[in-house]
Design an enzyme around this catalytic site. Structure first.
Site, PDB file in Angstrom:
ATOM      1  N   ASP A   1      -8.986  -5.072  -5.633  1.00  0.00           N
ATOM      2  CA  ASP A   1      -8.509  -4.043  -4.701  1.00  0.00           C
ATOM      3  C   ASP A   1      -9.452  -2.847  -4.753  1.00  0.00           C
ATOM      4  OD1 ASP A   1      -7.149  -2.176  -3.213  1.00  0.00           O
ATOM      5  OD2 ASP A   1      -5.255  -2.348  -4.303  1.00  0.00           O
TER       6      ASP A   1
ATOM      7  N   HIS B   1      -7.208  -5.698  -1.261  1.00  0.00           N
ATOM      8  CA  HIS B   1      -6.050  -4.824  -1.052  1.00  0.00           C
ATOM      9  C   HIS B   1      -5.023  -5.413  -0.100  1.00  0.00           C
ATOM     10  CE1 HIS B   1      -3.893  -1.031  -1.037  1.00  0.00           C
ATOM     11  NE2 HIS B   1      -3.977  -0.950   0.279  1.00  0.00           N
TER      12      HIS B   1
ATOM     13  N   SER C   1       0.834  -1.194   0.000  1.00  0.00           N
ATOM     14  CA  SER C   1       0.000   0.000   0.000  1.00  0.00           C
ATOM     15  C   SER C   1       0.878   1.257   0.000  1.00  0.00           C
ATOM     16  CB  SER C   1      -0.960  -0.033   1.201  1.00  0.00           C
ATOM     17  OG  SER C   1      -1.970   0.928   1.077  1.00  0.00           O
TER      18      SER C   1
END
Length: 207
Positions: free
Chosen positions: A112, A146, A18
């Site tokens: 995601d 994600h 991320s």
């Protein structure tokens, strides 16, 4: 890290997820002795806050909070809020990954809902090719969200976001996401073994 007694050297690898992914992308692009970088659902541009390094300032990509959605469960879906790195006003936010010394592996969850990880990986590959570099390795995982954690962690489909203080939807179908976590861990280890230890990977993704 190179001075740590447990680090073999002569180089190091990076693994980022991320926001940590775009930080690792910046480190690989701006620092020496980094010869392998893995990005898990990362952005190809600097995000959230400006990045300062020596006399360089890389602005953050920026976002439009009015584009956020809310799921039926009341969770925030942020996938559409981020500005497009390829649009001219945002070019300065794109990380100069073509300056990196080593290869990249992008791990992409195709469900995601934090941001468009697959699109960002595509931008990275196109940018590398445009500068005469090898394409990054990209592994796409269907129905995967994600938060791709190490194997056997319960899939994290939602949580309270550290910056927003609100519950955010990350996506992913539990069974497919769990399988992706097992495979991605194997792919990451094989990638580092190849580029840090000069060992050929022995397992290929079947997903």
């Amino acid at each position: 890290m190179l001075q740590h007694p447990k680090v073999k050297g002569p180089s190091v690898g990076l693994l980022g997820f991320s926001k940590g992914g775009d930080l690792c992308l910046s480190m690989a692009s701006l620092l020496k002795n980094i010869t392998a970088t893995v990005l898990i659902n990362a952005c190809v541009a600097n995000t959230i806050v400006p990045l300062y390094y020596k006399d360089m300032v890389v602005p953050d990509l920026g976002s439009d909070p009015t584009k956020q959605k809310t799921t039926e469960s009341g969770l925030l879906d942020l996938v559409d809020i981020w500005n497009n790195p390829l649009e001219k006003p945002n070019h300065q936010s794109v990380i100069p990954l073509e300056k990196a010394q080593g290869p990249f592996l992008f791990i992409v969850g195709m469900d995601d809902h934090n941001w468009k990880s697959g699109y960002y990986a595509h931008i990275a590959c196109e940018r590398l090719q445009a500068h005469g570099k090898d394409r990054a390795q990209v592994i796409y995982y269907p129905e995967t969200g994600h938060c791709i954690d190490p194997p056997y962690f319960p899939p994290s489909r939602a949580s309270v976001h550290a910056l927003l203080g609100e519950a955010v939807f990350y996506g992913g179908e539990p069974r497919a996401h769990s399988r992706a976590q097992v495979d991605a861990w194997q792919q990451i280890q094989a990638f580092f073994q190849k580029y840090l230890n000069d060992e050929e990977p022995v397992k290929h993704s079947k997903l």
